[in-house]
Design an enzyme around this catalytic site. Structure first.
Site, PDB file in Angstrom:
ATOM      1  N   GLU A  49      63.187  39.606  36.870  1.00 48.65           N
ATOM      2  CA  GLU A  49      62.028  39.914  37.739  1.00 48.65           C
ATOM      3  C   GLU A  49      61.327  38.602  38.123  1.00 48.65           C
ATOM      4  OE1 GLU A  49      58.686  41.319  35.414  1.00 48.65           O
ATOM      5  OE2 GLU A  49      57.918  42.524  37.076  1.00 48.65           O
ATOM      6  N   ASN A 109      56.540  43.842  44.292  1.00 51.87           N
ATOM      7  CA  ASN A 109      57.375  43.201  43.271  1.00 51.87           C
ATOM      8  C   ASN A 109      58.791  43.743  43.511  1.00 51.87           C
ATOM      9  OD1 ASN A 109      58.603  42.332  40.929  1.00 51.87           O
ATOM     10  ND2 ASN A 109      56.819  42.714  39.643  1.00 51.87           N
ATOM     11  N   LYS A 126      59.093  47.726  43.029  1.00 55.67           N
ATOM     12  CA  LYS A 126      58.670  48.239  41.716  1.00 55.67           C
ATOM     13  C   LYS A 126      57.739  49.440  41.849  1.00 55.67           C
ATOM     14  CE  LYS A 126      56.883  46.248  37.350  1.00 55.67           C
ATOM     15  NZ  LYS A 126      56.473  44.962  36.742  1.00 55.67           N
ATOM     16  N   GLU A 145      49.120  42.331  37.610  1.00 56.37           N
ATOM     17  CA  GLU A 145      50.099  42.879  38.571  1.00 56.37           C
ATOM     18  C   GLU A 145      49.441  43.898  39.491  1.00 56.37           C
ATOM     19  OE1 GLU A 145      54.276  43.739  37.846  1.00 56.37           O
ATOM     20  OE2 GLU A 145      53.895  43.232  35.773  1.00 56.37           O
ATOM     21  N   CYS A 171      61.181  45.671  35.100  1.00 57.07           N
ATOM     22  CA  CYS A 171      60.341  45.466  33.924  1.00 57.07           C
ATOM     23  C   CYS A 171      59.677  46.736  33.403  1.00 57.07           C
ATOM     24  CB  CYS A 171      59.307  44.367  34.198  1.00 57.07           C
ATOM     25  SG  CYS A 171      58.612  43.792  32.637  1.00 57.07           S
ATOM     26  N   ASN A 196      59.697  40.415  32.742  1.00 61.41           N
ATOM     27  CA  ASN A 196      58.822  39.364  32.176  1.00 61.41           C
ATOM     28  C   ASN A 196      57.906  40.102  31.217  1.00 61.41           C
ATOM     29  OD1 ASN A 196      58.521  36.521  33.932  1.00 61.41           O
ATOM     30  ND2 ASN A 196      59.336  38.223  35.130  1.00 61.41           N
TER      31      ASN A 196
HETATM   32  N1  CDT Z   1      56.270  42.536  34.130  1.00 61.42           N
HETATM   33  C1  CDT Z   1      55.972  43.647  33.442  1.00 61.42           C
HETATM   34  O1  CDT Z   1      56.032  44.738  33.964  1.00 61.42           O
HETATM   35  N2  CDT Z   1      55.576  43.481  32.161  1.00 61.42           N
HETATM   36  C2  CDT Z   1      55.081  44.545  31.345  1.00 61.42           C
HETATM   37  C3  CDT Z   1      54.102  43.969  30.398  1.00 61.42           C
HETATM   38  C4  CDT Z   1      53.288  44.985  29.706  1.00 61.42           C
HETATM   39  S1  CDT Z   1      51.923  45.563  30.575  1.00 61.42           S
HETATM   40  C5  CDT Z   1      50.743  44.362  30.397  1.00 61.42           C
HETATM   41  C6  CDT Z   1      56.185  45.253  30.567  1.00 61.42           C
HETATM   42  O2  CDT Z   1      56.186  46.487  30.539  1.00 61.42           O
HETATM   43  O3  CDT Z   1      57.017  44.586  29.934  1.00 61.42           O
END
Ligand code: CDT
Length: 305
Positions: A49, A109, A126, A145, A171, A196
């Protein structure tokens, strides 16, 4: 007996990308990985991502447009064209996550899928956007995000590509069973997922120690319950002081991990993904037409009131 349909897949994990690293420098790293993949006769490389820049939603800007320099307005553009050209020259396809700013000013995204001949097969934007909209200074770092990306309303398309039925997710999507099931109901055979994932989760730090467990738990369950390959690829390591999970994996339709990254840096892992392995599950335990009971699941699809 049908002939096996075996796709050689590379998960191209990335280590950190600093905020001052240029697109050209990052694209050079992506090209190094795709060349390594070509050396191993890989057909499809899955990148993470937001693979072209640092994870910029960790910083608040008063204007939503404050991070627009991290967004792509065309794909390929002048800085990403060398990756597209080299991939087509090598005959390797790829999926690539990036921040998209479209002509109407929408910010998504996004992940793009590119076939081995350089043809763009499709986009995925996304659906599940995590984090928060406004500055929350109590956090050691932000997860904005929801400030910088709109939720997509395009759902989870699948594409006939790479000799099978292929889909994408991004993600946070991987934590939601509906992500896999919507593609499972369309016959998906491989889902490419970039992520990420900061190790520290400020709203509930008891989850920090479980990040690796949850990461594999959700993707292994999604693979098994839908009889599909899942390729989960991280941007990991300590980026601008924030540690993110690595542990990229390639997961078989049985739910078993068949390859796993061992570093938290740029690393390629490879597996042969036999699409016919999916049929063992899709035609038995998870024969949806025969066994699933959508009329019992209405609560899942009823809109929130
Ligand atoms: N990039 C992404 O979606 N990361 C989220 C982080 C947790 S929510 C703050 C994930 O689900 O891994």
């Amino acid at each position: 007996m049908t002939e096996p349909r075996v796709l050689r897949v590379g998960a191209a994990q990335l280590g950190p990308i600093g905020r001052h690293e240029t697109r050209a420098e990052v694209v050079e790293r992506l090209i190094d990985l795709i060349r390594a993949a070509a050396d191993q006769r890989v057909d499809l490389v899955v990148y993470p991502e937001l693979a072209l820049t640092t994870f910029f939603p960790r910083w608040y800007t008063p204007e939503v447009s404050g991070h627009d320099h991290y967004f792509e307005t065309e794909m390929p553009g002048p800085e990403t064209r060398p990756l597209f050209d080299e991939a087509a020259r090598l005959g390797v396809g790829f999926t690539l996550g990036y921040a998209e700013l479209d002509p109407e000013g929408h910010r998504y995204n996004t992940t793009i899928m590119v076939e081995r001949d350089g043809r763009i097969v499709g986009h995925y934007r996304k659906v599940h956007i995590p984090g928060h909209e406004d500055d929350e200074p109590w956090r050691p770092f932000q997860h904005l995000e929801r400030r910088y990306f709109q939720e997509s309303h395009d759902g989870f398309p699948v594409f006939e590509a790479f000799g099978g039925v292929v889909g994408m997710a991004t993600c946070n999507d991987r934590r939601w069973p509906e992500t896999y099931r919507v593609m499972g109901l369309q016959g998906v055979e491989l889902i490419a997922i970039g992520y990420n994932t900061p190790i520290h989760y400020a709203p509930d730090p008891t989850q920090d120690a479980l990040q690796g467990f949850h990461n594999h738990l959700v993707m292994q369950a999604g693979a098994y319950q839908n009889g599909t390959w899942v390729v989960g690829v991280a941007k990991g390591g300590i980026e601008e002081g924030v540690e993110s999970l690595a542990q990229s994996v390639i997961i078989a339709p049985s739910g078993q991990i068949v390859a796993q990254a061992v570093t938290d840096d740029d690393e390629l892992i490879v597996a042969d993904c036999d699409f016919d392995w999916c049929r063992r599950y899709k035609e038995t335990l998870f024969d949806f037409e025969r066994y699933h009971r959508p009329e019992m699941y209405r609560l899942i699809t009823e809109p929130d009131s």
